[in-house]
Design a protein around this motif. Structure first.
Motif, PDB file in Angstrom:
ATOM      1  N   THR A 258      10.855  -2.468   3.680  1.00 30.92           N
ATOM      2  CA  THR A 258      10.236  -3.757   4.017  1.00 30.92           C
ATOM      3  C   THR A 258       9.011  -3.584   4.906  1.00 30.92           C
ATOM      4  OG1 THR A 258      11.705  -4.002   5.935  1.00 30.92           O
ATOM      5  CG2 THR A 258      12.428  -4.979   3.851  1.00 30.92           C
ATOM      6  N   ASP A 259       8.410  -2.392   4.865  1.00 32.04           N
ATOM      7  CA  ASP A 259       7.265  -2.118   5.738  1.00 32.04           C
ATOM      8  C   ASP A 259       5.932  -2.229   5.014  1.00 32.04           C
ATOM      9  OD1 ASP A 259       7.351   0.075   4.105  1.00 32.04           O
ATOM     10  OD2 ASP A 259       7.738   1.531   5.710  1.00 32.04           O
ATOM     11  N   GLY A 260       5.928  -2.776   3.804  1.00 34.44           N
ATOM     12  CA  GLY A 260       4.679  -2.977   3.078  1.00 34.44           C
ATOM     13  C   GLY A 260       4.186  -1.762   2.320  1.00 34.44           C
ATOM     14  N   THR A 261       4.959  -0.692   2.280  1.00 37.45           N
ATOM     15  CA  THR A 261       4.496   0.523   1.606  1.00 37.45           C
ATOM     16  C   THR A 261       5.017   0.631   0.169  1.00 37.45           C
ATOM     17  OG1 THR A 261       6.347   1.836   2.475  1.00 37.45           O
ATOM     18  CG2 THR A 261       4.306   1.774   3.777  1.00 37.45           C
ATOM     19  N   VAL A 262       5.701  -0.379  -0.314  1.00 43.46           N
ATOM     20  CA  VAL A 262       6.096  -0.432  -1.721  1.00 43.46           C
ATOM     21  C   VAL A 262       4.990  -1.147  -2.491  1.00 43.46           C
ATOM     22  CG1 VAL A 262       7.711  -1.419  -3.382  1.00 43.46           C
ATOM     23  CG2 VAL A 262       8.569  -0.395  -1.266  1.00 43.46           C
ATOM     24  N   ASP A 263       4.428  -0.496  -3.486  1.00 45.72           N
ATOM     25  CA  ASP A 263       3.406  -1.105  -4.331  1.00 45.72           C
ATOM     26  C   ASP A 263       3.793  -0.872  -5.784  1.00 45.72           C
ATOM     27  OD1 ASP A 263       1.208  -2.188  -5.516  1.00 45.72           O
ATOM     28  OD2 ASP A 263      -0.245  -0.761  -4.708  1.00 45.72           O
ATOM     29  N   GLU A 264       4.429  -1.848  -6.381  1.00 43.23           N
ATOM     30  CA  GLU A 264       4.908  -1.724  -7.756  1.00 43.23           C
ATOM     31  C   GLU A 264       3.810  -1.979  -8.780  1.00 43.23           C
ATOM     32  OE1 GLU A 264       7.993  -4.600  -7.713  1.00 43.23           O
ATOM     33  OE2 GLU A 264       9.421  -3.301  -6.662  1.00 43.23           O
ATOM     34  N   VAL A 265       2.647  -2.444  -8.320  1.00 40.11           N
ATOM     35  CA  VAL A 265       1.541  -2.782  -9.206  1.00 40.11           C
ATOM     36  C   VAL A 265       0.411  -1.754  -9.117  1.00 40.11           C
ATOM     37  CG1 VAL A 265      -0.131  -4.573  -9.815  1.00 40.11           C
ATOM     38  CG2 VAL A 265       2.105  -5.204  -8.908  1.00 40.11           C
ATOM     39  N   GLY A 266       0.158  -1.262  -7.929  1.00 41.91           N
ATOM     40  CA  GLY A 266      -0.953  -0.341  -7.709  1.00 41.91           C
ATOM     41  C   GLY A 266      -2.202  -1.016  -7.202  1.00 41.91           C
ATOM     42  N   HIS A 267      -2.223  -2.333  -7.220  1.00 44.70           N
ATOM     43  CA  HIS A 267      -3.415  -3.096  -6.823  1.00 44.70           C
ATOM     44  C   HIS A 267      -3.771  -2.875  -5.354  1.00 44.70           C
ATOM     45  CE1 HIS A 267      -5.798  -6.786  -5.967  1.00 44.70           C
ATOM     46  NE2 HIS A 267      -6.127  -6.719  -7.243  1.00 44.70           N
TER      47      HIS A 267
ATOM     48  N   ALA B 225     -10.337   5.053   9.463  1.00 41.44           N
ATOM     49  CA  ALA B 225      -9.738   3.765   9.829  1.00 41.44           C
ATOM     50  C   ALA B 225      -8.252   3.773   9.487  1.00 41.44           C
ATOM     51  CB  ALA B 225     -10.449   2.630   9.102  1.00 41.44           C
ATOM     52  N   THR B 226      -7.513   2.833  10.060  1.00 37.96           N
ATOM     53  CA  THR B 226      -6.073   2.717   9.831  1.00 37.96           C
ATOM     54  C   THR B 226      -5.780   1.476   8.999  1.00 37.96           C
ATOM     55  OG1 THR B 226      -5.565   3.813  11.925  1.00 37.96           O
ATOM     56  CG2 THR B 226      -3.826   2.457  10.951  1.00 37.96           C
ATOM     57  N   ILE B 227      -4.897   1.619   8.020  1.00 35.18           N
ATOM     58  CA  ILE B 227      -4.511   0.510   7.155  1.00 35.18           C
ATOM     59  C   ILE B 227      -3.174  -0.081   7.608  1.00 35.18           C
ATOM     60  CG2 ILE B 227      -3.838  -0.159   4.813  1.00 35.18           C
ATOM     61  CD1 ILE B 227      -6.801   0.457   5.059  1.00 35.18           C
ATOM     62  N   ILE B 228      -3.149  -1.403   7.803  1.00 35.88           N
ATOM     63  CA  ILE B 228      -1.897  -2.130   8.041  1.00 35.88           C
ATOM     64  C   ILE B 228      -1.458  -2.696   6.701  1.00 35.88           C
ATOM     65  CG2 ILE B 228      -0.799  -4.058   9.233  1.00 35.88           C
ATOM     66  CD1 ILE B 228      -2.915  -3.804  11.425  1.00 35.88           C
ATOM     67  N   PRO B 229      -0.386  -2.166   6.094  1.00 37.11           N
ATOM     68  CA  PRO B 229       0.010  -2.618   4.759  1.00 37.11           C
ATOM     69  C   PRO B 229       0.870  -3.883   4.820  1.00 37.11           C
ATOM     70  CG  PRO B 229       1.453  -0.844   5.468  1.00 37.11           C
ATOM     71  CD  PRO B 229       0.470  -1.069   6.599  1.00 37.11           C
ATOM     72  N   ILE B 230       0.438  -4.919   4.114  1.00 32.56           N
ATOM     73  CA  ILE B 230       1.194  -6.172   4.085  1.00 32.56           C
ATOM     74  C   ILE B 230       1.380  -6.577   2.631  1.00 32.56           C
ATOM     75  CG2 ILE B 230       1.301  -8.573   4.855  1.00 32.56           C
ATOM     76  CD1 ILE B 230      -0.573  -7.826   7.137  1.00 32.56           C
ATOM     77  N   ARG B 231       2.614  -6.553   2.176  1.00 31.55           N
ATOM     78  CA  ARG B 231       2.922  -6.904   0.787  1.00 31.55           C
ATOM     79  C   ARG B 231       3.238  -8.386   0.707  1.00 31.55           C
ATOM     80  NH1 ARG B 231       7.812  -6.451  -2.707  1.00 31.55           N
ATOM     81  NH2 ARG B 231       7.113  -6.035  -4.841  1.00 31.55           N
ATOM     82  N   GLN B 232       2.394  -9.100  -0.018  1.00 33.33           N
ATOM     83  CA  GLN B 232       2.532 -10.552  -0.098  1.00 33.33           C
ATOM     84  C   GLN B 232       2.532 -11.045  -1.541  1.00 33.33           C
ATOM     85  OE1 GLN B 232      -0.174 -12.775  -1.001  1.00 33.33           O
ATOM     86  NE2 GLN B 232       1.019 -14.642  -0.650  1.00 33.33           N
TER      87      GLN B 232
ATOM     88  N   VAL C  73       0.856  -1.184   0.000  1.00 30.05           N
ATOM     89  CA  VAL C  73       0.000   0.000   0.000  1.00 30.05           C
ATOM     90  C   VAL C  73       0.893   1.236   0.000  1.00 30.05           C
ATOM     91  CG1 VAL C  73      -1.796   1.290   1.187  1.00 30.05           C
ATOM     92  CG2 VAL C  73      -1.830  -1.214   1.255  1.00 30.05           C
ATOM     93  N   ASP C  74       0.787   2.031  -1.026  1.00 26.51           N
ATOM     94  CA  ASP C  74       1.593   3.248  -1.135  1.00 26.51           C
ATOM     95  C   ASP C  74       1.120   4.286  -0.114  1.00 26.51           C
ATOM     96  OD1 ASP C  74       3.425   5.127  -2.686  1.00 26.51           O
ATOM     97  OD2 ASP C  74       1.504   6.173  -2.851  1.00 26.51           O
TER      98      ASP C  74
ATOM     99  N   LYS D  72      10.735  -9.201  -2.044  1.00 22.81           N
ATOM    100  CA  LYS D  72      11.837  -8.261  -2.177  1.00 22.81           C
ATOM    101  C   LYS D  72      11.465  -7.210  -3.214  1.00 22.81           C
ATOM    102  CE  LYS D  72      15.560 -11.477  -0.956  1.00 22.81           C
ATOM    103  NZ  LYS D  72      16.818 -12.107  -1.422  1.00 22.81           N
ATOM    104  N   PRO D  73      11.383  -5.944  -2.825  1.00 22.46           N
ATOM    105  CA  PRO D  73      11.068  -4.906  -3.808  1.00 22.46           C
ATOM    106  C   PRO D  73      12.118  -4.866  -4.911  1.00 22.46           C
ATOM    107  CG  PRO D  73      10.890  -4.067  -1.571  1.00 22.46           C
ATOM    108  CD  PRO D  73      11.529  -5.408  -1.473  1.00 22.46           C
ATOM    109  N   ASP D  74      11.667  -4.552  -6.107  1.00 22.63           N
ATOM    110  CA  ASP D  74      12.568  -4.440  -7.243  1.00 22.63           C
ATOM    111  C   ASP D  74      13.343  -3.127  -7.125  1.00 22.63           C
ATOM    112  OD1 ASP D  74      13.893  -4.386  -9.605  1.00 22.63           O
ATOM    113  OD2 ASP D  74      12.117  -4.428 -10.887  1.00 22.63           O
TER     114      ASP D  74
END
Length: 421
Positions: free
Chosen positions: A124-133, A158-165, A87-88, A108-110
């Motif tokens: 590594t905190d889930g705030t990288v979104d290379e797709v936008g989805h 509300a608060t968002i917990i970003p988890i990149r999976q 989540v950006d 691993k982010p590109d």
């Protein structure tokens, strides 16, 4: 940050796309076969960051009286975990919504991706979104209001917990999905949104099934998209949506009917808007997309509002309220839109009592009283005949008396006139 175009993995049929989206690929979506992890459920291409915002109010929000929806809460204090492509937190509408400290990146982010500046590479905190989805998903839930656009999340406090999976290559596996769910539980999520699916059969002993069960046991509302492989209308299970206790969300269109791509099945709980959906993209601005990916967070946003308003309700009661108050055309559920299309305002309304642990069909309307049979009169009794004849006799007698009296008067007057002569 340079402009880049990304296509999400699960593509829709051409008939469901709008002018905002590119034509779909002909091949089946990755992750449907030979892949043990859920594939992304969104579709289409978005160029981001968007320099211009979408000014109008998106059609799903036009149907909601936001002042009434938010009269008690906007979701403050509720944490929603978004397990997705990240989540950006640069987009202004998400900057204050995303809790990066609670986030996690299982990929691993590109580092060579030119779309992201140095501040994003290696995070590594889930705030990288290379797709936008994932950024679109999070925006539907909790995007903050911003001048220049009519788009806002359903639970904008509300608060968002970003988890990149996962990513556009569907690098996520079912095992990493299980880890992501456990992370969301450990970070105190009240609601978990999973806009991914796989049709691979996953039994109750699979790592993902066990992780979902642990989350539900912790009283967490788990919302998952039903998937976009429903164009042929065949019923089949997708996971994690079909796991027990998960609120599976199908897509509806502007007519409150199942979107043509939405996967039907006996596991579907409700439907929510999934066609021409506006949401946030990395870097700034918004774009339009289609898919059950964007129906699920609509429901997750409603769940966040309910959790804020009724903090003592169990996860099962929250799910029941959403299902029981949905708009449906039949008395009960079906495999296409479940219990119906979610109604956010009605779900938040002050209805008497607390929900049960599962929805029930609407009470049958009361049957109209049976018509009373017409009373058939029989022939008159002897007494009734005597009374009738007596009435006739009195009437005739009265007439005769009047005639005799009248005749006597005429004769009398005639005699008087003759004498007077």
């Amino acid at each position: 940050m340079t402009t880049t175009t990304h296509r999400t993995a699960a593509l829709l049929a051409a008939g469901t796309l709008t002018a905002f989206l590119a034509a779909p690929a002909a091949a089946a979506a990755p992750g449907r076969a030979g892949h043990d992890g859920p594939a992304l459920d969104g579709s289409g291409e978005c160029t981001f960051p968007m320099k211009k915002q979408i000014e109008g109010i998106p059609w799903p929000l036009q149907r909601v009286l936001l002042d009434e929806l938010w009269q008690d809460t906007k979701g403050k204090g509720v944490q929603v975990a978004v397990i997705d492509t990240g989540v950006d937190d640069v987009n202004p509408q998400l900057r204050e919504a995303v809790d990066a400290k609670s986030g996690k990146d299982y990929l691993k982010p590109d580092k060579n991706n030119p779309s992201f500046g140095d501040e994003k590479r290696g995070k590594t905190d889930g705030t990288v979104d290379e797709v936008g989805h994932g950024t679109k998903v999070a925006g539907i839930i909790a995007a903050r209001p911003r001048p220049g656009t009519g788009f806002v999340g359903l639970a904008p406090e509300a608060t968002i917990i970003p988890i990149r999976q996962n990513d556009e290559k569907n690098s996520g596996k079912s095992d990493t999905m299980a880890l992501a769910i456990d992370w969301a539980v450990a970070k105190g999520a009240d609601v978990i949104n999973i806009s991914q699916d796989t049709t691979q059969p996953l039994g109750p002993d699979s790592p993902m099934a066990k992780a979902v069960a642990r989350a539900i046991a912790k009283n967490i509302v788990v919302v998952a998209s039903a998937g976009n492989d429903g164009i042929d209308g065949t019923f089949k299970n997708t996971y994690p949506a079909a796991f027990p206790g998960v609120l599976a969300v199908a897509s509806s269109d502007r007519n409150n009917e199942r979107a043509v791509f939405s996967q039907p099945g006996t596991f579907v709980g409700v439907a929510a808007p999934g066609v021409d959906i506006v949401s946030t993209v990395p870097g700034g601005g918004q774009c339009v997309d289609n898919g059950t990916s964007f129906s699920a967070p609509y429901v997750a946003g409603v769940a966040a509002l309910i959790r804020a308003k009724y903090p003592k309700w169990t996860a099962a009661q929250v799910v029941t309220r959403i299902e029981q108050t949905a708009v449906r055309s039949i008395n009960g559920r079906d495999g296409y839109v479940g219990w119906g299309v979610v109604d956010p305002v009605r779900a938040l309304a002050d209805l008497p009592g607390t929900p049960a642990s599962s929805p029930v069909p609407d009470p049958a309307p009361p049957k109209p009283p049976a018509p009373e049979p017409a009373r058939l009169a029989l022939s008159e009794t002897p007494q009734e005949r005597s009374e009738r004849l007596a009435t006739y006799t009195l009437g005739i007698g009265g007439v005769l008396v009047a005639v005799v009296a009248g005749t006597a008067t005429v004769i009398r007057d005639s005699r008087r006139r003759r004498k007077a002569r």
